[in-house]
Design a protein around this motif. Sequence first.
Motif, PDB file in Angstrom:
ATOM      1  N   GLU A   6       0.822  -1.198   0.000  1.00 58.97           N
ATOM      2  CA  GLU A   6       0.000   0.000   0.000  1.00 58.97           C
ATOM      3  C   GLU A   6       0.860   1.254   0.000  1.00 58.97           C
ATOM      4  O   GLU A   6       1.982   1.248   0.521  1.00 58.97           O
ATOM      5  CB  GLU A   6      -0.916   0.049   1.237  1.00 58.97           C
ATOM      6  CG  GLU A   6      -1.847  -1.124   1.392  1.00 58.97           C
ATOM      7  CD  GLU A   6      -1.338  -2.128   2.400  1.00 58.97           C
ATOM      8  OE1 GLU A   6      -2.154  -2.837   3.006  1.00 58.97           O
ATOM      9  OE2 GLU A   6      -0.104  -2.197   2.586  1.00 58.97           O
ATOM     10  N   CYS A  22      -2.831   0.174  -3.919  1.00 60.15           N
ATOM     11  CA  CYS A  22      -2.356  -1.149  -3.521  1.00 60.15           C
ATOM     12  C   CYS A  22      -1.791  -1.835  -4.750  1.00 60.15           C
ATOM     13  O   CYS A  22      -2.527  -2.066  -5.714  1.00 60.15           O
ATOM     14  CB  CYS A  22      -3.507  -1.957  -2.941  1.00 60.15           C
ATOM     15  SG  CYS A  22      -3.102  -3.697  -2.620  1.00 60.15           S
ATOM     16  N   TRP A  36     -10.243  -2.837   0.514  1.00 60.68           N
ATOM     17  CA  TRP A  36      -9.581  -2.012   1.520  1.00 60.68           C
ATOM     18  C   TRP A  36     -10.309  -2.169   2.839  1.00 60.68           C
ATOM     19  O   TRP A  36     -11.563  -2.138   2.884  1.00 60.68           O
ATOM     20  CB  TRP A  36      -9.581  -0.545   1.095  1.00 60.68           C
ATOM     21  CG  TRP A  36      -8.624  -0.263  -0.010  1.00 60.68           C
ATOM     22  CD1 TRP A  36      -8.873  -0.294  -1.346  1.00 60.68           C
ATOM     23  CD2 TRP A  36      -7.243   0.078   0.136  1.00 60.68           C
ATOM     24  NE1 TRP A  36      -7.731   0.020  -2.056  1.00 60.68           N
ATOM     25  CE2 TRP A  36      -6.718   0.248  -1.159  1.00 60.68           C
ATOM     26  CE3 TRP A  36      -6.393   0.260   1.225  1.00 60.68           C
ATOM     27  CZ2 TRP A  36      -5.380   0.584  -1.390  1.00 60.68           C
ATOM     28  CZ3 TRP A  36      -5.072   0.602   0.991  1.00 60.68           C
ATOM     29  CH2 TRP A  36      -4.578   0.758  -0.296  1.00 60.68           C
ATOM     30  N   CYS A  95      -4.819  -3.271   2.488  1.00 61.75           N
ATOM     31  CA  CYS A  95      -5.296  -3.880   1.256  1.00 61.75           C
ATOM     32  C   CYS A  95      -5.379  -5.396   1.473  1.00 61.75           C
ATOM     33  O   CYS A  95      -4.505  -5.989   2.129  1.00 61.75           O
ATOM     34  CB  CYS A  95      -4.317  -3.562   0.136  1.00 61.75           C
ATOM     35  SG  CYS A  95      -4.734  -4.268  -1.474  1.00 61.75           S
TER      36      CYS A  95
END
Length: 117
Positions: A6, A22, A36, A95
């Motif tokens: 990320e 990400c 997320w 992520c």
Amino acid sequence: QVQLVESGGGLVQPGGSLRLSCAASVSIFSLHDMGWYRQAPGKQRELVAVISSGGRTNYADSVKGRFTISRDMAKKTVDLEMYGLKPEDTAVYYCKAHHVVINKDYWGQGTQVTVSS
């Protein structure tokens, strides 16, 4: 092995915006339900937004209309655009992706988002 990295977190004033990204180490064709999540101090990790392999999106009620999740298959990235940020959006954002063949969930290391004046 799948790696998710990320980037894009930081400090922003209330009402401001940030874009999180990400980056996956493998083709995201093999990753389903990329999403997320966030975890604020003293709270459980919660879903923020997810995009399915078919491109369908789902958002937490608290971020609907303010956040947008998107993906770039060529760049192997999933982004989260955040607008109208509030102090309650302060958290570490992670992520997550599920690898279809390996049948395993993978998480990134997280990126801090702080909304404060």
